[in-house]
Scaffold this active site. Structure first.
Site, mmCIF file in Angstrom:
data_model
loop_
_atom_site.group_PDB
_atom_site.id
_atom_site.type_symbol
_atom_site.label_atom_id
_atom_site.label_comp_id
_atom_site.label_asym_id
_atom_site.label_seq_id
_atom_site.Cartn_x
_atom_site.Cartn_y
_atom_site.Cartn_z
ATOM 1 C CB SER A 134 -0.935 0.003 1.202
ATOM 2 O OG SER A 134 -0.195 -0.109 2.393
ATOM 3 C CG HIS A 194 -4.193 -1.524 -0.713
ATOM 4 N ND1 HIS A 194 -4.741 -0.263 -0.789
ATOM 5 C CD2 HIS A 194 -3.769 -1.675 0.560
ATOM 6 C CE1 HIS A 194 -4.638 0.327 0.392
ATOM 7 N NE2 HIS A 194 -4.062 -0.508 1.229
ATOM 8 C CE LYS A 250 -7.228 -0.588 2.599
ATOM 9 N NZ LYS A 250 -6.779 -1.647 3.517
HETATM 10 C C1 LIG Z 1 -6.554 -2.047 4.891
HETATM 11 C C2 LIG Z 1 -5.831 -3.305 5.028
HETATM 12 C C3 LIG Z 1 -6.200 -4.243 5.983
HETATM 13 C C4 LIG Z 1 -7.267 -3.975 7.006
HETATM 14 O O1 LIG Z 1 -8.528 -4.122 6.473
HETATM 15 P P1 LIG Z 1 -9.798 -3.868 7.427
HETATM 16 O O2 LIG Z 1 -10.870 -4.668 6.813
HETATM 17 O O3 LIG Z 1 -10.038 -2.399 7.409
HETATM 18 O O4 LIG Z 1 -9.421 -4.352 8.787
HETATM 19 C C5 LIG Z 1 -5.536 -5.450 6.015
HETATM 20 N N1 LIG Z 1 -4.533 -5.716 5.152
HETATM 21 C C6 LIG Z 1 -4.132 -4.827 4.231
HETATM 22 C C7 LIG Z 1 -3.029 -5.171 3.286
HETATM 23 C C8 LIG Z 1 -4.760 -3.594 4.141
HETATM 24 O O5 LIG Z 1 -4.350 -2.701 3.246
#
Ligand SMILES: *Cc1c(COP(=O)(O)O)cnc(C)c1O
Length: 415
Positions: free
Chosen positions: A190, A218, A249
């Site tokens: 990310s 992502h 996301k």
């Molecule tokens: C955003 C993210 C998470 C967390 O996701 P949530 O559902 O908000 O807990 C986990 N792993 C990665 C790689 C992320 O970018």
């Protein structure tokens, strides 16, 4: 008195230290749904400012899509507000299973289990399937939630240098005697927006008898030609043993996550993963919304195609203007400024120009690698991107960094 004055002072001191390091996180209030155009209150108490949002994970622009909102309303009307239970007691509705089946089909796996978040999925999965005779071999840049999951698991842990396949192979050889070996990576990283070399990782796993875990938070919904994720992009559909991802996301942006993959692994998560067993069921309104998201994405690739086009346009615009970018081909486009203070000043100036994009610096990224991380969305129109580009160029000129190399920028501003 238990929370005594001295305890309070202890904590106040720690908060001061965070402020002193310049890493105190100030939240900015958005007075609008998550979208390309938002109204922001910053600093707190200031009048609202209309800005273009260049830093959300709303990659497909579905966070406030009318069809998703409508589906969420239907979920609310037909299945209620909350489940007041964990899944295995009385917290599973028909729509929870429906969503699991749709995710399985979307990702091309064998089965799927929902979690309250991807953070929870990562926290639960390793402990559920590994023991002290096993080893977890992770990329050094994996997400914080994976690091927590690794900490909670009794298996041994080792790492390989970021995306370094020969280093990974050395580690696989080193741990040849273990009962199980799991290679652990993010699909898209990310902070840099680069993708893991999933084809090479799968080939090494096959050669050395290892399992593959990828967190595609992502990627899910837009990476690969139909948006299934990095396994589609690298032609290894069906070969990933464990995929975790988030619904917070691209897939609607509300919340929730899942573990998807080999059916025995999914079953062990249902039986043993603690965040699944001891944290509440995903709310029906969200489940219903995500089901609609998957329907939208299965019907057409229009959104991920537009996102790809937008991201290419943005990357080319910044490159032509003379910014230093991190190489990549995802909608995460980091504009490198190297110096921490410059990244903060740059972000403030962008805000004055009506562009909302945050500067990242140590310890979120390594020292000397401060940046503005921009994230492109299918919700952006060309006029958003053009206006943002204009602002970046104006501020870039102010700091005289256009057309300058990394070395030239660091010579002026320092690391
Ligand atoms: C955003 C993210 C998470 C967390 O996701 P949530 O559902 O908000 O807990 C986990 N792993 C990665 C790689 C992320 O970018």
């Amino acid at each position: 008195m238990s929370f005594s004055k001295s305890i309070r002072e202890l904590y106040q001191q720690e908060i001061k230290e965070i402020q002193g390091q310049g890493i105190f996180k100030e939240e900015r209030f958005i007075h609008a749904p998550q979208a390309a155009d938002i109204e922001v209150e910053f600093p707190t108490g200031a009048s609202l400012k209309k800005v273009i949002n260049m830093c959300s994970n709303n990659y497909l622009g579905l966070s406030s899509h009318p069809d998703v909102i409508k589906a969420a309303h239907e979920g609310l009307d037909h299945r209620g507000y909350g489940m007041s239970s964990v899944r295995f007691i009385c917290g599973t509705q028909d729509i929870h299973r429906e969503l699991e089946n749709k995710m399985t089909e979307f990702l091309g796996t064998e089965d799927t289990v929902l979690f309250p978040s991807c953070m929870d999925a990562n926290a639960g999965v390793f402990e559920a399937i590994l023991n002290e005779n096993d080893v977890m071999i992770s990329d050094r840049l994996v997400h914080a939630s994976i690091i927590d999951g690794i900490r909670l698991c009794k298996a041994q842990h080792d790492t390989y240098k970021h995306s370094n396949m020969s280093h990974l192979e050395q580690k696989l050889e080193l741990h040849a005697d273990k009962r199980l070996k799991v290679i652990i990576t993010d699909g898209v990283f990310s902070m840099d927006g680069d993708t893991a070399k999933m084809d090479e990782i799968v080939a090494l796993a096959e050669k050395h008898d290892a399992l593959v875990f990828v967190d595609d938070s992502h990627s899910s919904g837009f990476i690969g030609k139909t948006g299934r994720g990095t396994h589609e992009q690298y032609n290894v559909l069906g070969k990933i043993d464990i995929i975790t991802t988030t619904f917070g996301k691209a897939l609607g942006g509300a919340s929730g996550g899942c573990v998807s993959g080999r059916k025995e692994i999914v079953e062990l998560c249902r039986q043993k993963a603690r965040p699944y067993l001891f944290s509440n069921t995903m709310a029906p309104v969200i489940v219903s919304g995500v089901i609609r998201v998957l329907d939208i994405l299965s019907q057409s690739t229009e959104r991920r195609d537009k996102l790809e086009e937008n991201a290419n346009y943005w990357r080319k615009g910044l490159t032509d203007a003379g910014f230093v970018l991190k190489e990549g081909d995802t909608p995460i486009v980091p504009v490198m400024l190297f110096n921490a203070k410059l990244s903060q000043d740059f972000s403030k100036d962008l805000y004055q120009e009506g562009i909302y994009a945050i500067g990242f610096f140590f310890p979120v990224v390594p020292k000397g690698q401060a940046r503005i991380r921009t994230q492109i969305s299918a919700g952006h129109e060309k006029h958003h991107l053009d206006k943002a580009l204009e602002a970046f160029i104006k501020v870039g000129k102010k700091y005289d960094i256009l057309g300058k190399t990394k070395k030239e920028i660091i010579d002026v501003y320092g690391m």
